[in-house]
Design a protein around this motif. Structure first.
Motif, PDB file in Angstrom:
ATOM      1  N   GLY A  78     -39.210 -21.793  25.057  1.00 44.09           N
ATOM      2  CA  GLY A  78     -40.653 -21.601  25.059  1.00 44.09           C
ATOM      3  C   GLY A  78     -41.067 -20.431  25.934  1.00 44.09           C
ATOM      4  N   ARG A  81     -40.193 -17.214  24.175  1.00 40.92           N
ATOM      5  CA  ARG A  81     -41.141 -16.980  23.081  1.00 40.92           C
ATOM      6  C   ARG A  81     -42.491 -16.522  23.628  1.00 40.92           C
ATOM      7  NH1 ARG A  81     -40.488 -19.102  17.924  1.00 40.92           N
ATOM      8  NH2 ARG A  81     -42.210 -17.665  17.554  1.00 40.92           N
ATOM      9  N   ALA A  82     -42.917 -17.120  24.750  1.00 41.41           N
ATOM     10  CA  ALA A  82     -44.195 -16.741  25.346  1.00 41.41           C
ATOM     11  C   ALA A  82     -44.164 -15.308  25.882  1.00 41.41           C
ATOM     12  CB  ALA A  82     -44.561 -17.712  26.465  1.00 41.41           C
ATOM     13  N   ARG A  86     -38.962 -12.970  19.553  1.00 38.91           N
ATOM     14  CA  ARG A  86     -39.190 -13.411  18.172  1.00 38.91           C
ATOM     15  C   ARG A  86     -38.272 -14.591  17.863  1.00 38.91           C
ATOM     16  NH1 ARG A  86     -43.618 -10.834  17.499  1.00 38.91           N
ATOM     17  NH2 ARG A  86     -43.536  -8.597  17.188  1.00 38.91           N
ATOM     18  N   GLY A  87     -38.632 -15.311  16.814  1.00 38.96           N
ATOM     19  CA  GLY A  87     -37.824 -16.451  16.398  1.00 38.96           C
ATOM     20  C   GLY A  87     -36.412 -16.059  16.018  1.00 38.96           C
ATOM     21  N   ARG A 159     -37.743 -22.202  15.504  1.00 34.82           N
ATOM     22  CA  ARG A 159     -39.025 -22.776  15.074  1.00 34.82           C
ATOM     23  C   ARG A 159     -39.821 -23.407  16.213  1.00 34.82           C
ATOM     24  NH1 ARG A 159     -36.623 -25.572   9.699  1.00 34.82           N
ATOM     25  NH2 ARG A 159     -36.512 -23.686   8.458  1.00 34.82           N
ATOM     26  N   ILE A 160     -39.261 -23.400  17.407  1.00 28.32           N
ATOM     27  CA  ILE A 160     -39.971 -24.002  18.544  1.00 28.32           C
ATOM     28  C   ILE A 160     -41.166 -23.124  18.895  1.00 28.32           C
ATOM     29  CG2 ILE A 160     -39.810 -24.545  21.006  1.00 28.32           C
ATOM     30  CD1 ILE A 160     -36.907 -25.390  20.494  1.00 28.32           C
ATOM     31  N   GLU A 161     -42.315 -23.733  18.961  1.00 27.01           N
ATOM     32  CA  GLU A 161     -43.549 -23.017  19.316  1.00 27.01           C
ATOM     33  C   GLU A 161     -43.653 -22.910  20.836  1.00 27.01           C
ATOM     34  OE1 GLU A 161     -45.667 -21.482  17.343  1.00 27.01           O
ATOM     35  OE2 GLU A 161     -44.406 -22.049  15.632  1.00 27.01           O
ATOM     36  N   PRO A 162     -44.049 -21.730  21.343  1.00 23.50           N
ATOM     37  CA  PRO A 162     -44.082 -21.527  22.800  1.00 23.50           C
ATOM     38  C   PRO A 162     -45.022 -22.491  23.517  1.00 23.50           C
ATOM     39  CG  PRO A 162     -44.582 -19.486  21.631  1.00 23.50           C
ATOM     40  CD  PRO A 162     -44.404 -20.546  20.608  1.00 23.50           C
ATOM     41  N   ALA A 163     -46.192 -22.705  22.995  1.00 21.81           N
ATOM     42  CA  ALA A 163     -47.165 -23.569  23.685  1.00 21.81           C
ATOM     43  C   ALA A 163     -46.651 -25.000  23.769  1.00 21.81           C
ATOM     44  CB  ALA A 163     -48.512 -23.517  22.965  1.00 21.81           C
ATOM     45  N   GLU A 164     -46.077 -25.488  22.657  1.00 14.38           N
ATOM     46  CA  GLU A 164     -45.547 -26.858  22.639  1.00 14.38           C
ATOM     47  C   GLU A 164     -44.381 -26.996  23.613  1.00 14.38           C
ATOM     48  OE1 GLU A 164     -45.065 -30.786  21.736  1.00 14.38           O
ATOM     49  OE2 GLU A 164     -46.701 -29.512  21.056  1.00 14.38           O
ATOM     50  N   ALA A 165     -43.518 -25.989  23.651  1.00 17.00           N
ATOM     51  CA  ALA A 165     -42.339 -26.043  24.525  1.00 17.00           C
ATOM     52  C   ALA A 165     -42.730 -25.988  26.002  1.00 17.00           C
ATOM     53  CB  ALA A 165     -41.403 -24.887  24.197  1.00 17.00           C
TER      54      ALA A 165
END
Length: 168
Positions: A78, A81-82, A86-87, A159-165
């Motif tokens: 996360g 990604r933040a 990139r994925g 596929r992990i989203e930065p905000a969720e992680a």
């Protein structure tokens, strides 16, 4: 005399019962050379099947290890990604790690196999026979198996989203 079994097999029914030799079914023993070749061929197929099972078990182990690594490093993923990763870059990292595990596994397995062949050959006073092409290709095969095994964990990490992680 050695090698006379096929001739004796043809003549034994007549010798035992000259009036009705057809009441016997005589089967000569197999030729030792043909028997040895058949057993050798069967063992080769069995060893190839065993090697295939070992590759599948190794792939399952690599996939499991990579998936656990993804789950344990969700916050790291996360953060990357933040910060702009990139994925596909995250996926490439986990694929590279899986391929590296497979390469090391292939190299270690090949080394142990060569040591086993040489040890058995020395103990039996035989000349060890090892195909250098297989020794050279084994780590590459391990890398391919590792990369294939790491596909699912790598796509899951990508596929992990930065905000969720970062919330975890």
């Amino acid at each position: 005399d050695p090698g006379a079994a096929p001739v004796v097999a043809v003549q034994v029914a007549v010798a035992l019962r000259p009036d009705r030799p057809d009441v016997f079914t005589v089967t000569p023993p197999p030729n030792p050379t043909d028997l040895r070749d058949a057993v050798s061929s069967d063992l080769s197929v069995l060893l190839l099947a065993l090697a295939g099972v070992c590759l599948l078990v190794g792939a399952a182990g690599i996939a499991n290890t990579s998936l656990v690594a993804v789950l344990e490093r969700i916050s790291e993923i996360g953060l990357k990604r933040a910060l702009g990763a990139r994925g596909w870059q995250i996926a490439a990292q986990f694929l590279l790690e899986s391929a590296l595990i497979g390469t090391v596994g292939g190299a270690v397995g090949t080394s142990l196999g060569v040591i086993a062949v040489v040890t058995v050959s020395v103990l039996r006073a035989q000349t060890p026979v090892v195909d250098p092409l297989l020794v050279a290709l084994a780590p590459a095969i391990g890398a391919v198996v590792g990369a294939v095994a790491g596909l699912y964990p790598a796509t899951r990490a990508a596929r992990i989203e930065p905000a969720e992680a970062l919330r975890r």
